[in-house]
Scaffold this motif. Structure first.
Motif, PDB file in Angstrom:
ATOM      1  N   VAL A  79       0.832  -1.199   0.000  1.00  0.00           N
ATOM      2  CA  VAL A  79       0.000   0.000   0.000  1.00  0.00           C
ATOM      3  C   VAL A  79       0.872   1.257   0.000  1.00  0.00           C
ATOM      4  N   ALA A  80       2.088   1.148   0.541  1.00  0.00           N
ATOM      5  CA  ALA A  80       3.015   2.284   0.459  1.00  0.00           C
ATOM      6  C   ALA A  80       3.383   2.565  -0.997  1.00  0.00           C
ATOM      7  N   LEU A  81       3.588   1.502  -1.785  1.00  0.00           N
ATOM      8  CA  LEU A  81       3.867   1.684  -3.217  1.00  0.00           C
ATOM      9  C   LEU A  81       2.670   2.277  -3.937  1.00  0.00           C
ATOM     10  N   LEU A  82       1.476   1.866  -3.525  1.00  0.00           N
ATOM     11  CA  LEU A  82       0.263   2.402  -4.156  1.00  0.00           C
ATOM     12  C   LEU A  82       0.129   3.897  -3.876  1.00  0.00           C
ATOM     13  N   HIS A  83       0.435   4.315  -2.665  1.00  0.00           N
ATOM     14  CA  HIS A  83       0.393   5.734  -2.332  1.00  0.00           C
ATOM     15  C   HIS A  83       1.388   6.515  -3.184  1.00  0.00           C
ATOM     16  N   ALA A  84       2.585   5.972  -3.334  1.00  0.00           N
ATOM     17  CA  ALA A  84       3.595   6.641  -4.152  1.00  0.00           C
ATOM     18  C   ALA A  84       3.130   6.760  -5.600  1.00  0.00           C
ATOM     19  N   ALA A  85       2.501   5.703  -6.122  1.00  0.00           N
ATOM     20  CA  ALA A  85       2.000   5.735  -7.500  1.00  0.00           C
ATOM     21  C   ALA A  85       0.873   6.747  -7.643  1.00  0.00           C
ATOM     22  N   ALA A  86       0.003   6.829  -6.629  1.00  0.00           N
ATOM     23  CA  ALA A  86      -1.117   7.762  -6.695  1.00  0.00           C
ATOM     24  C   ALA A  86      -0.640   9.208  -6.682  1.00  0.00           C
ATOM     25  N   THR A  95      -7.015  13.038 -16.891  1.00  0.00           N
ATOM     26  CA  THR A  95      -5.860  12.139 -16.995  1.00  0.00           C
ATOM     27  C   THR A  95      -6.213  10.664 -16.871  1.00  0.00           C
ATOM     28  N   TRP A  96      -7.404  10.345 -16.369  1.00  0.00           N
ATOM     29  CA  TRP A  96      -7.687   8.953 -16.037  1.00  0.00           C
ATOM     30  C   TRP A  96      -7.688   8.043 -17.263  1.00  0.00           C
ATOM     31  N   ARG A  97      -8.092   8.564 -18.422  1.00  0.00           N
ATOM     32  CA  ARG A  97      -8.172   7.706 -19.603  1.00  0.00           C
ATOM     33  C   ARG A  97      -6.798   7.200 -20.033  1.00  0.00           C
ATOM     34  N   ARG A  98      -5.791   8.051 -19.957  1.00  0.00           N
ATOM     35  CA  ARG A  98      -4.461   7.613 -20.387  1.00  0.00           C
ATOM     36  C   ARG A  98      -3.697   6.910 -19.280  1.00  0.00           C
ATOM     37  N   ARG A  99      -4.190   6.966 -18.060  1.00  0.00           N
ATOM     38  CA  ARG A  99      -3.487   6.334 -16.942  1.00  0.00           C
ATOM     39  C   ARG A  99      -4.182   5.092 -16.399  1.00  0.00           C
ATOM     40  N   ILE A 100      -5.407   4.835 -16.832  1.00  0.00           N
ATOM     41  CA  ILE A 100      -6.128   3.703 -16.273  1.00  0.00           C
ATOM     42  C   ILE A 100      -5.432   2.385 -16.616  1.00  0.00           C
ATOM     43  N   GLY A 101      -4.804   2.325 -17.811  1.00  0.00           N
ATOM     44  CA  GLY A 101      -4.076   1.108 -18.177  1.00  0.00           C
ATOM     45  C   GLY A 101      -2.923   0.831 -17.234  1.00  0.00           C
ATOM     46  N   LEU A 102      -2.278   1.896 -16.766  1.00  0.00           N
ATOM     47  CA  LEU A 102      -1.190   1.742 -15.809  1.00  0.00           C
ATOM     48  C   LEU A 102      -1.694   1.118 -14.512  1.00  0.00           C
ATOM     49  N   TYR A 103      -2.876   1.530 -14.077  1.00  0.00           N
ATOM     50  CA  TYR A 103      -3.433   0.983 -12.836  1.00  0.00           C
ATOM     51  C   TYR A 103      -3.936  -0.447 -13.025  1.00  0.00           C
ATOM     52  N   VAL A 104      -4.367  -0.784 -14.239  1.00  0.00           N
ATOM     53  CA  VAL A 104      -4.742  -2.174 -14.512  1.00  0.00           C
ATOM     54  C   VAL A 104      -3.515  -3.075 -14.395  1.00  0.00           C
ATOM     55  N   LEU A 105      -2.406  -2.645 -14.991  1.00  0.00           N
ATOM     56  CA  LEU A 105      -1.163  -3.402 -14.839  1.00  0.00           C
ATOM     57  C   LEU A 105      -0.725  -3.441 -13.372  1.00  0.00           C
ATOM     58  N   GLY A 106      -0.999  -2.357 -12.665  1.00  0.00           N
ATOM     59  CA  GLY A 106      -0.684  -2.328 -11.238  1.00  0.00           C
ATOM     60  C   GLY A 106      -1.446  -3.378 -10.459  1.00  0.00           C
ATOM     61  N   GLY A 107      -2.679  -3.681 -10.889  1.00  0.00           N
ATOM     62  CA  GLY A 107      -3.466  -4.718 -10.219  1.00  0.00           C
ATOM     63  C   GLY A 107      -2.830  -6.092 -10.376  1.00  0.00           C
ATOM     64  N   LYS A 148      -9.446 -12.271  -5.359  1.00  0.00           N
ATOM     65  CA  LYS A 148      -9.520 -11.540  -4.092  1.00  0.00           C
ATOM     66  C   LYS A 148      -8.595 -10.329  -4.109  1.00  0.00           C
ATOM     67  N   ASP A 149      -7.394 -10.511  -4.653  1.00  0.00           N
ATOM     68  CA  ASP A 149      -6.435  -9.408  -4.658  1.00  0.00           C
ATOM     69  C   ASP A 149      -6.864  -8.279  -5.581  1.00  0.00           C
ATOM     70  N   VAL A 150      -7.409  -8.612  -6.739  1.00  0.00           N
ATOM     71  CA  VAL A 150      -7.867  -7.569  -7.656  1.00  0.00           C
ATOM     72  C   VAL A 150      -9.006  -6.770  -7.030  1.00  0.00           C
ATOM     73  N   GLN A 151      -9.897  -7.454  -6.334  1.00  0.00           N
ATOM     74  CA  GLN A 151     -10.986  -6.752  -5.661  1.00  0.00           C
ATOM     75  C   GLN A 151     -10.445  -5.817  -4.570  1.00  0.00           C
ATOM     76  N   THR A 152      -9.512  -6.337  -3.765  1.00  0.00           N
ATOM     77  CA  THR A 152      -8.910  -5.507  -2.718  1.00  0.00           C
ATOM     78  C   THR A 152      -8.158  -4.335  -3.317  1.00  0.00           C
ATOM     79  N   VAL A 157      -7.388   1.474  -4.564  1.00  0.00           N
ATOM     80  CA  VAL A 157      -7.150   2.549  -5.522  1.00  0.00           C
ATOM     81  C   VAL A 157      -8.221   3.624  -5.380  1.00  0.00           C
ATOM     82  N   VAL A 158      -9.479   3.190  -5.292  1.00  0.00           N
ATOM     83  CA  VAL A 158     -10.576   4.146  -5.120  1.00  0.00           C
ATOM     84  C   VAL A 158     -10.412   4.901  -3.805  1.00  0.00           C
ATOM     85  N   ALA A 159     -10.073   4.182  -2.736  1.00  0.00           N
ATOM     86  CA  ALA A 159      -9.950   4.812  -1.420  1.00  0.00           C
ATOM     87  C   ALA A 159      -8.813   5.824  -1.393  1.00  0.00           C
ATOM     88  N   VAL A 160      -7.647   5.446  -1.935  1.00  0.00           N
ATOM     89  CA  VAL A 160      -6.493   6.346  -1.907  1.00  0.00           C
ATOM     90  C   VAL A 160      -6.779   7.621  -2.691  1.00  0.00           C
TER      91      VAL A 160
END
Length: 300
Positions: A79-86, A95-107, A148-152, A157-160
């Motif tokens: 989650v520390a890495l997720l905060h840094a990415a966010a 920006t979300w359209r060009r960055r959503i793919g990055l977050y999919v790979l992040g999942g 389970k991990d993708v759901q979490t 991502v939404v929460a951060v």
């Protein structure tokens, strides 16, 4: 530097300053996530214990605790890495359209890293108590964790980003004053004396001279004013052009400082330095910029 001077380049403690204050309060954020993940692990252990008690089954307390807490600790690291990415790649309306793919790979990366770290922690913990741990068959067990991990990950991502959005609304977002529709502008737009700040539905002006320092953050520059950060959608280079060079200095590619807020310079090995600000913050100064900074200060 007049009353704001008194600066000893070799003695950063010449003028005492309060403890450094981090704008994003990473300590409180870390405590929140620790309580969330570890509290969830405790709750899961208790639920499994009560279920075993209800069904009259044996309860392997040690093994169950290892399994739950290994997952929690693995998630805490990620989650520390997720905060840094966010912070580096925030999701906004433009920006979300060009960055959503990055977050999919992040999942996918979250899933692989979480399972790998979790299994490693379990193997180590079971080895300590003299037992052997087997995770399960590939690929069934791994893909069971995948869903389970993708759901979490999606919820996190939404929460951060929701917390970041709420923080911007609470702190306020700054904007350059636009030229009026009719009549001449009240002040030069190319070098404004104020920023328009929108905070919780209200608008007010922040004087440019009240900005203590500014830090680049993705598509934004955070303006630090009296203990608050006001994100301004602008690049650092453009902001530097808009601000008075006699007042604001660029010690680092990601930072601008108000010279009146500088209290001392702490030289570091390698030619860099730390700039101690009036509010206790420590701003980096690059080796290339340090001589220019000292020259500018000497000229004042």
């Amino acid at each position: 530097m007049g009353n704001n001077g008194g600066m000893e380049s070799g003695d950063p403690a010449a003028l005492p300053v309060p403890a450094a204050e981090r704008p994003h309060r990473p300590g409180l954020t870390a405590v929140f996530w620790a309580v969330l993940f570890l509290g969830t692990a405790v709750a899961n252990v208790l639920v499994k214990w009560m279920r075993a008690l209800r069904d009259g089954e044996a309860f392997p307390a040690g093994a169950t605790s290892i399994e739950e807490f290994s997952s929690a600790f693995a998630s805490l690291g990620l989650v520390a890495l997720l905060h840094a990415a966010a912070r580096r790649w925030p999701l906004h309306a433009d920006t979300w359209r060009r960055r959503i793919g990055l977050y999919v790979l992040g999942g996918i990366a979250w899933w692989l890293l979480h399972v790998s770290a979790m299994v490693l922690l379990r193997k180590l913990a079971f080895a300590v108590i003299g037992q052997h741990y087997t995770y399960g068959d590939w690929p069934a067990q791994w893909f069971y964790e995948f869903f389970k991990d993708v759901q979490t990950y999606s919820l996190l991502v939404v929460a951060v980003h929701a917390v970041a959005w709420f923080g911007r609304q609470r702190q306020g977002e700054a904007h350059l004053l636009a030229p009026p529709d009719d009549g001449p502008p009240v002040e030069p737009v190319e070098r404004p004396q104020h920023f328009l700040v929108r905070k919780l539905g209200k608008e007010f002006l922040v004087a440019t001279g009240d900005v203590e320092y500014a830090q680049a953050a993705g598509n934004y520059v955070n303006l630090r004013v009296r203990g608050h950060d006001y994100p301004l959608r602008i690049t650092m280079a453009v902001l530097e052009q808009r601000l008075d060079p006699a007042v604001f200095l660029r010690p680092h590619r990601s930072w601008l400082i108000h010279r009146g807020q500088l209290r001392s310079i702490e030289p570091l090995d390698g030619g860099e330095a730390l700039l101690h600000m009036a509010d206790g913050a420590k701003v980096p100064c690059s080796r290339r910029q340090l001589p220019l900074l000292r020259q500018a200060l000497a000229g004042s």
